[in-house]
Design an enzyme around this catalytic site. Structure first.
Site, PDB file in Angstrom:
ATOM      1  N   ARG A   1       0.855  -1.184   0.000  1.00 37.79           N
ATOM      2  CA  ARG A   1       0.000   0.000   0.000  1.00 37.79           C
ATOM      3  C   ARG A   1       0.899   1.244   0.000  1.00 37.79           C
ATOM      4  NH1 ARG A   1      -1.893  -3.726   3.739  1.00 37.79           N
ATOM      5  NH2 ARG A   1      -4.029  -4.479   3.403  1.00 37.79           N
TER       6      ARG A   1
ATOM      7  N   HIS B   1      -2.397   2.929  -6.201  1.00 39.63           N
ATOM      8  CA  HIS B   1      -2.905   1.728  -5.534  1.00 39.63           C
ATOM      9  C   HIS B   1      -3.066   0.562  -6.519  1.00 39.63           C
ATOM     10  CE1 HIS B   1      -4.700  -0.283  -2.091  1.00 39.63           C
ATOM     11  NE2 HIS B   1      -5.650  -0.746  -2.875  1.00 39.63           N
TER      12      HIS B   1
ATOM     13  N   ARG C   1      -0.403  -2.166  -6.475  1.00 37.99           N
ATOM     14  CA  ARG C   1      -0.612  -3.262  -5.507  1.00 37.99           C
ATOM     15  C   ARG C   1      -1.537  -4.314  -6.100  1.00 37.99           C
ATOM     16  NH1 ARG C   1      -1.246  -5.060  -0.122  1.00 37.99           N
ATOM     17  NH2 ARG C   1      -3.390  -5.449   0.517  1.00 37.99           N
TER      18      ARG C   1
END
Length: 202
Positions: free
Chosen positions: A29, A137, A140
């Site tokens: 994150r 993000h 990820r």
């Protein structure tokens, strides 16, 4: 996967190349990635240790906090392919103290999302690659998908992602399963088409 390396190479500030690669291939994150310190990265064992996160509060204050859950405290394996870039980053951009942060702003302050996007020219890099709507993000998500495609078990995915519940890990496993079924279906259709072409007329 090659697009991840291309995106890293397109960062206007090369301090962020390692950030892109580590966030993707360790499924980190944003807050976890920017909280990493030199002693969290073990290039010999090829692991990164996640213990803390940096949170930007509504008033703009950056606060260093423990990760949200026990599962969030984890040690994640990183691929050997990115070790040279991480080693170069440590030598070029990180102070020698063990507790030195891996990724800082230009004035050695905590790295904020807005500052990163401006300095890295994130939007411009995505536009050059023909990508739209990609957020940090999503790196990820890419890492989680790659891990699932590698055949990782549900338990391994949960540990890597830092999740207590099965739900999130199951999503990536199901996505991989669905993609595999689409591939199998396409192969089957091709086989049937070739068989049909070989049949004698009438």
């Amino acid at each position: 996967m090659s697009q991840v390396f291309e995106l890293a190479d397109r960062m206007a500030d090369m301090r962020f190349r390692a950030l892109i690669l580590l966030a993707t291939f360790a499924s980190l994150r944003w807050g976890e990635a920017i909280a990493l310190r030199r002693h969290d990265l073990d290039l010999v064992a090829r692991t990164v240790r996640v213990r803390e996160q940096l949170v930007e509060l509504d008033g703009g204050e950056m606060r260093l906090c423990p990760v949200k859950s026990r599962a969030g405290r984890r040690t994640v394996g990183i691929p050997a392919a990115i070790i040279p870039m991480l080693s170069e980053h440590l030598a070029s951009y990180v102070a020698h103290e063990n507790d030195a942060f891996l990724f800082l702003g230009k004035k050695d302050g905590f790295l904020r999302g807005g500052n990163f996007r401006r300095a890295a020219k994130w939007g411009e890099a995505l536009k050059e690659m023909g990508l739209t709507g990609l957020h940090f993000h999503d790196l990820r998500h890419t890492g989680n998908t790659l891990a699932a495609q590698s055949g990782a078990s549900l338990a391994d995915l949960k540990a890597r992602m830092g999740h207590d519940s099965d739900r999130a890990a199951l999503i990536y496993q199901q996505t991989t399963k669905d993609a595999d079924q689409r591939i199998a279906g396409a192969l089957s259709a091709r086989v049937e088409a070739e068989r049909k072409d070989r049949r004698p007329d009438g």
